[in-house]
Design a protein around this motif. Structure first.
Motif, short mmCIF file in Angstrom:
data_model
loop_
_atom_site.label_atom_id
_atom_site.label_comp_id
_atom_site.label_asym_id
_atom_site.label_seq_id
_atom_site.Cartn_x
_atom_site.Cartn_y
_atom_site.Cartn_z
N SER A 97 0.80 -1.21 0.00
CA SER A 97 0.00 0.00 0.00
C SER A 97 0.84 1.27 0.00
O SER A 97 0.38 2.30 -0.44
CB SER A 97 -0.94 0.00 1.20
OG SER A 97 -0.20 -0.05 2.39
N ALA A 98 2.05 1.23 0.52
CA ALA A 98 2.89 2.43 0.53
C ALA A 98 4.35 2.01 0.44
O ALA A 98 4.74 0.97 0.95
CB ALA A 98 2.65 3.24 1.79
N VAL A 140 5.07 6.53 -2.66
CA VAL A 140 4.05 5.89 -3.48
C VAL A 140 3.02 5.26 -2.54
O VAL A 140 3.38 4.52 -1.64
CB VAL A 140 4.66 4.80 -4.40
CG1 VAL A 140 3.57 4.09 -5.18
CG2 VAL A 140 5.71 5.40 -5.31
N VAL A 141 1.75 5.61 -2.74
CA VAL A 141 0.68 5.08 -1.91
C VAL A 141 -0.43 4.55 -2.83
O VAL A 141 -0.85 5.26 -3.74
CB VAL A 141 0.09 6.16 -0.98
CG1 VAL A 141 -1.05 5.60 -0.15
CG2 VAL A 141 1.17 6.76 -0.08
N HIS A 142 -0.88 3.36 -2.58
CA HIS A 142 -2.03 2.80 -3.29
C HIS A 142 -3.24 2.98 -2.36
O HIS A 142 -3.49 2.14 -1.49
CB HIS A 142 -1.78 1.33 -3.63
CG HIS A 142 -2.88 0.72 -4.44
ND1 HIS A 142 -3.01 -0.63 -4.59
CD2 HIS A 142 -3.89 1.27 -5.13
CE1 HIS A 142 -4.07 -0.89 -5.33
NE2 HIS A 142 -4.62 0.25 -5.66
N LEU A 143 -3.96 4.09 -2.53
CA LEU A 143 -5.06 4.42 -1.63
C LEU A 143 -6.10 3.32 -1.51
O LEU A 143 -6.58 3.01 -0.42
CB LEU A 143 -5.74 5.72 -2.06
CG LEU A 143 -4.99 7.02 -1.78
CD1 LEU A 143 -5.74 8.20 -2.39
CD2 LEU A 143 -4.80 7.23 -0.29
N ALA A 144 -6.47 2.71 -2.62
CA ALA A 144 -7.51 1.68 -2.60
C ALA A 144 -7.09 0.46 -1.79
O ALA A 144 -7.96 -0.29 -1.32
CB ALA A 144 -7.88 1.28 -4.03
N ALA A 145 -5.79 0.25 -1.59
CA ALA A 145 -5.31 -0.90 -0.83
C ALA A 145 -5.22 -0.62 0.67
O ALA A 145 -5.04 -1.55 1.46
CB ALA A 145 -3.94 -1.33 -1.35
N ARG A 148 -9.97 6.10 3.40
CA ARG A 148 -8.68 5.43 3.28
C ARG A 148 -7.65 6.56 3.25
O ARG A 148 -7.59 7.31 2.28
CB ARG A 148 -8.63 4.58 2.02
CG ARG A 148 -9.68 3.49 2.04
CD ARG A 148 -9.73 2.70 0.73
NE ARG A 148 -10.91 1.86 0.69
CZ ARG A 148 -11.08 0.73 1.36
NH1 ARG A 148 -10.14 0.29 2.16
NH2 ARG A 148 -12.20 0.05 1.26
N GLY A 205 -4.14 8.38 3.17
CA GLY A 205 -2.78 8.22 2.68
C GLY A 205 -1.86 9.33 3.15
O GLY A 205 -2.29 10.46 3.38
#
Length: 121
Positions: free
Chosen positions: A2-3, A11-16, A28, A30
């Protein structure tokens, strides 16, 4: 993942990220753990029963990603119609709630603090 962090960027994957209950629905959040970033960015699913609230220190900017044609935002005593692609900047002290189901990106400065959520009731 996720980060991830490197020396020059994040880098962050907000949906995760895990969803956290909030007065609006589920957020969610971030970049909360990134010390040198001055705010947080939330992917928020607004529920139909969002609660009117305000912040004493936080400024929020809602970027509307998805919403129904009848979606609105209550800002103190005013209501505005919303559509995807709109930005709504909410200063500290402004009572607000989204009306109708929607998905937003919420940019919060300074970093989100759950102790700065206030309700009139």
């Amino acid at each position: 993942m996720s980060a991830s962090s490197t020396s020059g960027y994040e880098v962050v994957h907000l949906a995760a990220l895990p969803g956290v209950p909030c007065p609006c629905g589920t957020a969610r959040r971030g970049l909360a753990e990134v010390a040198d970033y001055p705010g947080t960015i939330h992917l928020t699913e607004i529920s139909t029963d969002a609660k009117l609230h305000y912040h004493k220190r936080l400024t929020e900017t809602y970027y509307i990603l998805e919403c129904a044609e009848d979606a609105q935002m209550q800002l103190d005593d005013a209501r505005i119609d919303l559509k995807p692609g709109m930005l709504v900047m909410i200063r500290p002290g402004t009572r607000h709630r989204a009306i109708g189901q929607m998905k937003i990106l919420n940019i919060v400065y300074p970093k989100f603090d759950p102790s700065d959520e206030w309700f009139d009731d």
